[in-house]
Scaffold this motif. Structure first.
Motif, PDB file in Angstrom:
ATOM      1  N   LYS A  43      40.828  32.016  44.912  1.00  0.00           N
ATOM      2  CA  LYS A  43      41.628  32.322  43.830  1.00  0.00           C
ATOM      3  C   LYS A  43      42.309  31.025  43.393  1.00  0.00           C
ATOM      4  O   LYS A  43      42.719  30.185  44.116  1.00  0.00           O
ATOM      5  N   SER A  49      45.449  29.502  40.225  1.00  0.00           N
ATOM      6  CA  SER A  49      46.626  30.058  39.237  1.00  0.00           C
ATOM      7  C   SER A  49      46.731  28.884  38.281  1.00  0.00           C
ATOM      8  O   SER A  49      46.260  27.752  38.479  1.00  0.00           O
ATOM      9  N   HIS A  78      45.419  27.086  45.563  1.00  0.00           N
ATOM     10  CA  HIS A  78      45.154  27.655  44.279  1.00  0.00           C
ATOM     11  C   HIS A  78      45.182  26.893  43.224  1.00  0.00           C
ATOM     12  O   HIS A  78      45.417  27.433  42.072  1.00  0.00           O
ATOM     13  N   PRO A 119      37.342  35.937  30.435  1.00  0.00           N
ATOM     14  CA  PRO A 119      36.220  36.045  31.765  1.00  0.00           C
ATOM     15  C   PRO A 119      35.029  36.847  31.275  1.00  0.00           C
ATOM     16  O   PRO A 119      35.011  37.507  30.680  1.00  0.00           O
ATOM     17  N   ASN A 121      34.766  40.268  36.331  1.00  0.00           N
ATOM     18  CA  ASN A 121      36.010  40.189  37.053  1.00  0.00           C
ATOM     19  C   ASN A 121      36.210  38.626  37.301  1.00  0.00           C
ATOM     20  O   ASN A 121      37.150  38.424  38.166  1.00  0.00           O
ATOM     21  N   PRO A 149      37.266  34.659  36.727  1.00  0.00           N
ATOM     22  CA  PRO A 149      38.448  33.809  36.059  1.00  0.00           C
ATOM     23  C   PRO A 149      38.340  33.648  34.686  1.00  0.00           C
ATOM     24  O   PRO A 149      37.179  33.662  34.088  1.00  0.00           O
ATOM     25  N   TYR A 150      39.515  33.390  34.361  1.00  0.00           N
ATOM     26  CA  TYR A 150      39.409  32.875  32.810  1.00  0.00           C
ATOM     27  C   TYR A 150      40.187  31.557  32.706  1.00  0.00           C
ATOM     28  O   TYR A 150      40.748  31.214  33.793  1.00  0.00           O
ATOM     29  N   VAL A 165      42.748  30.694  36.025  1.00  0.00           N
ATOM     30  CA  VAL A 165      43.368  31.907  36.782  1.00  0.00           C
ATOM     31  C   VAL A 165      42.417  33.044  37.276  1.00  0.00           C
ATOM     32  O   VAL A 165      41.415  33.540  36.390  1.00  0.00           O
ATOM     33  N   GLY A 166      42.497  33.485  38.352  1.00  0.00           N
ATOM     34  CA  GLY A 166      41.640  34.522  38.774  1.00  0.00           C
ATOM     35  C   GLY A 166      40.896  34.409  40.142  1.00  0.00           C
ATOM     36  O   GLY A 166      41.127  33.207  40.809  1.00  0.00           O
ATOM     37  N   VAL A 167      40.062  35.342  40.491  1.00  0.00           N
ATOM     38  CA  VAL A 167      39.319  35.322  41.691  1.00  0.00           C
ATOM     39  C   VAL A 167      38.156  34.151  41.194  1.00  0.00           C
ATOM     40  O   VAL A 167      37.471  34.697  40.412  1.00  0.00           O
ATOM     41  N   THR A 196      34.006  35.845  43.805  1.00  0.00           N
ATOM     42  CA  THR A 196      33.848  37.344  43.960  1.00  0.00           C
ATOM     43  C   THR A 196      32.867  37.832  44.946  1.00  0.00           C
ATOM     44  O   THR A 196      33.003  38.946  45.463  1.00  0.00           O
TER      45      THR A 196
END
Length: 578
Positions: free
Chosen positions: A33, A35, A132, A180, A183, A185-186, A197-199, A202
């Motif tokens: 992840k 951030s 992160h 994104p 699901n 990240p963006y 930001v994001g996973v 996956t």
């Protein structure tokens, strides 16, 4: 201990350790992840060139901005002690000790635009997981994020030293978004740079059970089977938002102390000095010399004499618009010529010889321009641009600013109103009264037409004195003035030494004493001490005619030129622009 890394100007960054009250949040292991934790340069309005590279958490769920205590100390900053009432998901209404710091600024790693931060509070811990932090490698994993991989800095060896809350909306405002895929990240761009930001993986089996399962403000918990709704055969995750509150506690004792700060005056020796301030003082104490009745000091470089690119072409480009203005405005041209001729005729600047023109590495050319004083519309001052950039270099970036030893304005004014007999004076062209070491003068080159004739090719000159426009000049002048006061104490008296040390605000002296005789004696001895060291005290004003009678007419303020001191009343004059 971690080793420092070099920033883009070559100065060494000493990282401090980022810690957290929750050890899991301090992990630096691998994560799937990322951030909005971005590298930024943090500085203070009092010393804008003293910057430190840190990571900043952009936290849209915090209404307060925090700075790591160790980061604050590394910048040499001292704030106001306060107590905070902090409410988080771990504790409610917890009272902690903190320090309130004002005047902080940040800018993105590759962005010169600085953002003013609101009041920040120090914390001994910063809730951050370095795993992160977005990196170019993470961006390369996703096709839609690859275009911004080059805009993201590789992982830096510096602390997570700042948390910026939504009370600084400018720092958090999205300027661009890369949506994104599914699901994934963006990407988000702010004025402080790009983040992800994001996973970011996956496919990893532990993507839903990262060992850091608690964000700054959100708790994630599964709903148990017996609470599942009738129309939902399987439980779904529920998200609980915990409000974060920060309140500054002001008790009566703190209130009295805060009001007292408005009228207190700390002595220069009691101020906290940064490592750069200590280096500045060490360089000047070692190399300041009294030569031929005038102090000579080096340029206080951050490192050894820097080797710089040849920026003469940049100086020529800045000179061409000046030539055009001269042709349009003859009065401006005439005043500009007079200023430059004064510099050269008084020895404040000299023409560079053909022999010295061969030197190219330890050289810097300063552009210059004229400015009018807002309260003296007819007076022109030539200012040298020490912040002018060429290939990311500027002279002011290379110089140490030095400690702020300027006397408290409140203290100077209060003492000025204390006794019945008052007088004021001014040090004539204070910066220009202190010589620059000969080996450093080629860093102060500039271009100018001989005799102001713009039809000729410009010649190369260099300053021999500390100039108006270099970030180090106020510190150097203040250091030398204090040295003059200290060394003149035995010959001219303690009261003279204290007057020069404590009752000058930059180059303006303000003093009040009990009797006219005391004022005259102090003025004569102070003038003699300054004259012995190449300084001229002039523009004297006083509320006492007896004092003014003892001052030579040429040393009085201009407002007294046409006044008959014996017959006329004394005019009301401004001092310190007030």
């Amino acid at each position: 201990m971690q080793e420092g890394t070099n920033d883009e100007r070559g100065s060494t960054l000493r990282p401090v350790e980022s810690t957290s009250g929750t050890t899991l949040l301090n992990s630096t292991g691998s994560s799937r992840k990322t951030s909005m934790i971005l590298p930024v340069y943090i500085s203070h309005t009092d010393k804008p060139n003293n910057e430190r590279l840190v990571y900043a958490i952009l936290d849209s769920q915090s209404d307060t901005t925090f700075i790591l205590q160790d980061t604050c100390q590394s910048l040499g900053l001292a704030g106001t002690p306060v107590k905070l009432k902090l409410s988080t998901m771990h504790a409610e209404n917890k009272v902690i000790d903190s320090t309130k710091v004002q005047g902080l600024m940040v800018r993105g790693f590759n962005n010169p635009q600085k953002i003013q931060l609101p009041s920040a509070y120090t914390r001994n811990i910063m809730p951050a997981n370095r795993a992160h932090i977005p990196t170019p490698e993470v961006a390369e994993l996703w096709p839609h994020l690859r275009p911004i991989a080059g805009s993201i800095l590789p992982l830096q060896n510096c602390e997570v030293g700042l948390l910026i809350g939504y009370n600084c909306a400018k720092a958090l405002t999205p300027r661009d978004i890369i949506a994104p895929n599914g699901n994934g990240p963006y990407g988000q761009q702010t004025d402080l740079g790009w983040g992800i930001v994001g996973v970011v993986d996956t496919t990893w089996e532990g993507a839903d059970c990262d060992h850091v399962g608690v964000s700054h403000r959100i708790v994630v918990r599964d709903v148990t089977e017996d609470l599942a709704l009738f129309n939902h055969p399987r439980p779904e995750p529920a998200f609980f938002s915990v409000r974060n509150k920060v309140k500054e506690i002001i008790d009566p004792n703190s209130l009295i102390k805060m009001f007292g700060l408005d009228f207190s005056e700390r002595h220069a020796g009691s101020k906290c000095l940064s490592q750069e301030d200590r280096k500045f003082l060490s360089v000047l104490e070692e190399r300041t010399r009294l030569k031929e009745g005038r102090y000579e000091m080096p340029l206080p470089f951050r490192n050894a004499m820097p080797r710089l690119p040849n920026n003469k072409e940049m100086a020529l480009q800045r000179l061409r618009p000046l030539k055009g203005r001269f042709k349009r405005d003859q009065a401006y041209h005439a005043k500009y010529i007079k200023c430059m001729e004064d510099l050269i005729d008084k020895g404040h600047a000299e023409r560079v010889t053909e022999e010295d023109m061969v030197q190219t590495n330890h050289v810097w050319y300063l552009p210059h321009h004229g400015v009018y004083h807002p309260k003296k519309p007819g007076k022109l001052r030539v200012v040298f641009d020490g912040s002018a950039r060429y290939r990311s270099w500027s002279l002011n970036d290379l110089l140490l600013q030095g400690p702020d030893f300027i006397n408290s304005l409140c203290g100077v004014l209060c003492r000025f109103r204390k006794e019945p007999i008052a007088f004021v004076c001014d040090i004539e062209q204070m910066f220009l009264q202190f010589r620059v070491e000969a080996c450093h003068r080629n860093y102060l080159r500039f271009l100018w037409w001989r005799n102001g004739d713009v039809n000729q090719e410009p010649s190369t000159y260099r300053m021999t004195r500390h100039l108006f426009g270099a970030v180090s000049s106020p510190g150097c002048a203040n250091f030398a003035l204090r040295k003059i006061a200290t060394e003149g104490k035995s010959d001219f008296g303690m009261d003279v030494s204290n007057f020069i040390k404590r009752d000058f605000y930059v180059d303006d002296g303000l003093k009040s004493v009990s009797t006219p005789e005391e004022a005259v004696s102090l003025i004569k001895r102070s003038t003699a001490l300054c004259k012995r060291n190449g300084l001229v005290l002039h523009k004297f004003l006083s509320n006492s005619k007896e004092v003014l009678k003892e001052i030579p007419p040429e040393a009085r303020a201009r407002g007294l030129t046409n006044i008959d001191i014996h017959e006329d009343g004394l005019p009301i004059e401004r001092t310190l622009g007030i």
